[in-house]
Enzyme design. Sequence first.
Site, PDB file in Angstrom:
ATOM      1  N   LYS A   1       0.822  -1.222   0.000  1.00  0.00           N
ATOM      2  CA  LYS A   1       0.000   0.000   0.000  1.00  0.00           C
ATOM      3  C   LYS A   1       0.846   1.258   0.000  1.00  0.00           C
ATOM      4  CE  LYS A   1      -2.022  -0.708   3.953  1.00  0.00           C
ATOM      5  NZ  LYS A   1      -1.617  -2.003   4.459  1.00  0.00           N
TER       6      LYS A   1
ATOM      7  N   ARG B   1      -9.112   0.775   9.589  1.00  0.00           N
ATOM      8  CA  ARG B   1      -8.593  -0.538   9.960  1.00  0.00           C
ATOM      9  C   ARG B   1      -9.580  -1.308  10.836  1.00  0.00           C
ATOM     10  NH1 ARG B   1      -2.898   0.875   9.073  1.00  0.00           N
ATOM     11  NH2 ARG B   1      -1.698  -1.039   8.937  1.00  0.00           N
TER      12      ARG B   1
ATOM     13  N   ARG C   1      11.804  -6.430   4.636  1.00  0.00           N
ATOM     14  CA  ARG C   1      11.605  -4.992   4.432  1.00  0.00           C
ATOM     15  C   ARG C   1      12.559  -4.182   5.321  1.00  0.00           C
ATOM     16  NH1 ARG C   1       5.519  -2.633   4.950  1.00  0.00           N
ATOM     17  NH2 ARG C   1       5.711  -2.615   7.182  1.00  0.00           N
TER      18      ARG C   1
ATOM     19  N   ARG D   1      12.096  -2.313  10.862  1.00  0.00           N
ATOM     20  CA  ARG D   1      11.119  -1.724  11.773  1.00  0.00           C
ATOM     21  C   ARG D   1      10.837  -2.710  12.900  1.00  0.00           C
ATOM     22  NH1 ARG D   1       6.230   0.386   8.058  1.00  0.00           N
ATOM     23  NH2 ARG D   1       5.042  -0.745   9.626  1.00  0.00           N
TER      24      ARG D   1
ATOM     25  N   ARG E   1       0.207  -8.905  13.379  1.00  0.00           N
ATOM     26  CA  ARG E   1      -0.396  -7.897  12.488  1.00  0.00           C
ATOM     27  C   ARG E   1      -1.275  -8.555  11.434  1.00  0.00           C
ATOM     28  NH1 ARG E   1       4.758  -5.209  10.547  1.00  0.00           N
ATOM     29  NH2 ARG E   1       3.481  -3.978   9.137  1.00  0.00           N
TER      30      ARG E   1
END
Length: 230
Positions: free
Chosen positions: A29, A104, A143, A176, A187
């Site tokens: 996204k 969300r 990532r 992260r 998540r």
Amino acid sequence: MKYFYSRKQLLKNSSIMQIIIFGAPGVGKGTQAKIISLKYGIPHISTGDILREAVAKKTELGLLAKEAIDCGDLVSDDLMGGLLKESFENIDSKKGFILDGFPRTIAQAEILIVVFENLGIKKPHFIILTTKANILVERLTSRRLCTKCNTISNLSDIFDENRCPSCGTENTLIKRKDDQKDVILNRLNVYRETTKPIIEHCKASIDMIFIDATANIDVVQKEISIALNN
Ligand code: ADP
Ligand code: ZN
């Protein structure tokens, strides 16, 4: 009173880029939203980016949100609703925007519907990016975030692991905290249980565009452009 729109006006309206980008963590996204924001010159409202900045600056919002973010849980609807309204006060939504990371929860979707109603936003483009769960996990674990320019990149695209591929700075790439394996799994669970049901809940009232985001960044971007008619 009779309302009259010229053809020019209608064309202008139909090309307004009022976009919500939706999908699981890791689906891409943020990456796609940044490209769209640059391409159409519209602001990118990323709740994740706003929260991370608040955490870094240790603002009141940041202090309240930090624990939830680090564990991969959701920040409260109350805080997020406030943040959303504030974000829309700071832009001219009639000129377009891309919203990334909100809603969300179903409660957030209800908040968004009211905010849009008040702003006269009638037909936003609701883009849903999809891919398989194993691809999400792989993308999230590989990532990296550049602490200097904030760009997110993927290890598979990084030639030199010590150098940010975007700004070229050395030793600024970090993982992260919420991209650690156990947090990632949480998540994805939160997405499945709390966020994804928004699709069923809202599909009767909002047109949704589903896009397969398994392919590479350029291919997905092209698909989005086609869907947006641009
Ligand atoms: P992702 O890559 O999972 O889409 P983001 O960068 O958008 O992550 O958001 C990071 C974290 O910020 C989320 O895991 C969540 O804790 C918090 N967050 C962002 N947007 C919201 C929201 N609308 N409601 C609740 N929490 C949010
Ligand atoms: Zn960088």
